[in-house]
Design a protein around this motif. Structure first.
Motif, mmCIF file in Angstrom:
data_model
loop_
_atom_site.group_PDB
_atom_site.id
_atom_site.type_symbol
_atom_site.label_atom_id
_atom_site.label_comp_id
_atom_site.label_asym_id
_atom_site.label_seq_id
_atom_site.Cartn_x
_atom_site.Cartn_y
_atom_site.Cartn_z
ATOM 1 N N GLN A 193 32.967 -14.132 -28.517
ATOM 2 C CA GLN A 193 33.364 -15.546 -28.449
ATOM 3 C C GLN A 193 34.617 -15.728 -27.600
ATOM 4 O OE1 GLN A 193 33.842 -17.231 -32.347
ATOM 5 N NE2 GLN A 193 31.847 -16.530 -33.033
ATOM 6 N N LEU A 208 33.569 -11.898 -32.659
ATOM 7 C CA LEU A 208 34.797 -12.590 -32.256
ATOM 8 C C LEU A 208 35.156 -12.213 -30.821
ATOM 9 C CD1 LEU A 208 37.240 -14.366 -32.993
ATOM 10 C CD2 LEU A 208 38.369 -12.310 -33.862
ATOM 11 N N ARG A 209 34.996 -10.927 -30.496
ATOM 12 C CA ARG A 209 35.299 -10.478 -29.134
ATOM 13 C C ARG A 209 34.409 -11.211 -28.125
ATOM 14 N NH1 ARG A 209 38.203 -6.231 -27.681
ATOM 15 N NH2 ARG A 209 38.175 -5.435 -29.804
ATOM 16 N N PRO A 229 36.058 -8.102 -35.141
ATOM 17 C CA PRO A 229 34.595 -8.082 -35.121
ATOM 18 C C PRO A 229 34.062 -8.308 -33.701
ATOM 19 C CG PRO A 229 35.415 -9.535 -36.846
ATOM 20 C CD PRO A 229 36.596 -9.136 -36.022
#
Lengths: 183, 262
Positions: free
Chosen positions: B29, B26-27, B23
């Motif tokens: 973060q 997530l990348r 996602p």
């Protein structure tokens, strides 16, 4: 002059270089890491948390990475450990789905969906260590020696864990096939 | 079923759960980890807030964290700079009030001896409670978890937290709170936790940065209370707590912990 790849500069370079190298490698390996984590944990939310934790640990241990070419292997160890820790937690606090997922539209002519449900249930009762070995073998197609190196255990231990896990899955599939044949 | 057939079925199943694309959230973060981790010295609980301090966006606003899980009503939503009730000054005032109440409660428990007093107020002595110490590997974002290794096996085990937070865009301070659970083979502990977050002032608010948990025993520990402070660095937190048979106000327990430390 040939420019040094940023990942190599990141190992011994400035903080800026390190940050850039980390970002580059994280970006490059994120999809594969997320795929592995979701294959092991079989839960997208758990996989996201595991991947995040693993990259956090990797950043903190960044100075111990001597060779940027070894990043994939080095990071995979961190990620697999993070997944295993989460599996142990999930094993201790099992969750039960509130409702079964609806069946596939148009039935399940090939039996794959049914197969996967049977294997999901069989997988759920395996130990965290057995689960990890099984996925490394069947998802990554790693040979026993590589799995042993990754998990820092003996190849013989990998073999026994794999045999135990395979036996459990085979038993589940055989029972399912038998029940289907009767019906 | 042949080995080959079985392997094919297991291989197909093993790959079925693998999500090929991570996602975007997530990348974001993960690639912002160097920024969020390098800003200050490691602080307790602050890294429970993924994406808390990313670089400001093109419009100058700081993205306050993930939005894909913000539907539970607890997470702040990135709607721009909002002033909240939290500020460094108010946190200091809060600390003073907490310390004062703690002192008053402690003195009340330790000194009240009026026979007409309807509430039991027998003084507590050192044998009434057990001080426990240890470490914790707690880490994570929305639902941190980890293992606590303590001097008393009753409070050793696996800890799970739910992490909610409210952080001000104005001064980047705020509060975190949620449910707390610790389990082991003989029982567990269930309760609440609270921690204060401040990204700008390191020394002025020392003490408020600590997270505190207070929980009631379950299983073999039914009837016991557990109050503890988590401090230090995520994944290697120091834990210092107090076990008490019966109910004990958290502020009283903290007072006893402080007194014991001196």
């Amino acid at each position: 002059m040939v420019a040094t790849p940023i990942a190599e500069r990141g190992v011994s370079g400035s903080v800026t270089d390190k940050s850039a190298a980390f970002r580059e490698l994280a970006d490059e390996h994120l999809d594969a890491s997320y795929a592995l984590a979701s294959a092991i944990l079989r839960d997208p939310a758990e996989a996201q948390d595991a991947v995040h934790d693993a990259f956090l640990i990797a950043w903190r241990k960044w100075d111990s990475l001597r060779d940027p070419n070894s990043f994939p292997w080095w990071f995979r160890r961190i990620l697999v450990n993070a997944c295993r820790d989460r599996l142990r937690r999930v094993t201790r606090h099992p969750t039960i789905a509130l409702a079964a997922e609806p069946g596939p539209i148009g039935g399940d002519p090939t039996g794959i969906v049914h197969d996967h449900a049977v294997l999901d249930r069989a997988f759920a009762v395996l130990s965290a260590d057995d689960k990890v070995v099984l996925i490394l073998r069947y998802f990554l197609d790693l040979p026993a020696d590589d799995i042993a190196q990754l998990l820092d255990i003996r190849p013989g231990t990998v073999g026994s864990r794999l045999n135990r896990a395979q036996a459990r899955l085979r038993e589940a599939l055989t029972e399912s096939d038998h029940a289907e044949a009767i019906s | 079923m042949s080995d080959r057939d079985m392997e094919a079925r297991v291989r197909s199943w093993a790959r079925s759960a693998a999500e090929p694309i991570a996602p975007q959230e997530l990348r974001r973060q993960v690639t912002s980890i160097p920024t969020t981790e390098s800003a200050t010295r490691p602080r307790p609980w602050t890294r429970f807030l993924p994406g808390l301090k990313p670089a400001a966006g093109a419009d100058g606003r700081a993205d306050r964290g993930p939005s894909h899980r913000s539907t539970d009503g607890h997470m702040p939503t990135p709607t721009g700079r909002t002033r909240t009730m939290f500020s460094a000054t108010k946190l200091v005032a809060g600390a003073a009030i907490l310390a004062l109440s703690s002192g008053l409660l402690l003195s009340g428990v330790l000194t009240t001896s009026d026979p007409e007093d309807p509430l039991p107020a027998a003084p507590l002595d050192r044998t009434d409670f057990i001080i426990v110490t240890g470490t914790s590997t707690l880490s994570g974002g929305y639902t941190p978890s980890g293992d606590d290794s303590m001097s008393d096996p009753r409070v050793s085990g696996h800890a799970n937290l739910v992490n909610n937070w409210q952080i001000s865009d104005v001064d980047n301070t705020g509060v975190q709170w949620g449910q707390y659970q610790l389990t082991n083979d003989d029982g567990g502990w269930e309760g609440e936790w609270i921690g204060f977050y401040d990204s700008t002032t390191v020394d002025d608010l020392v003490g408020l940065e600590n997270a505190m948990i207070w929980a009631a025993g379950t299983g073999d520990y039914e009837g016991w209370s557990y109050v503890a402070n988590y401090t230090g660095e995520l994944l290697d937190l120091d834990v210092r707590g107090l076990l008490y048979q019966g109910d004990i106000p958290p502020t009283v327990a903290l007072g006893l912990l402080e007194a014991d430390a001196q």
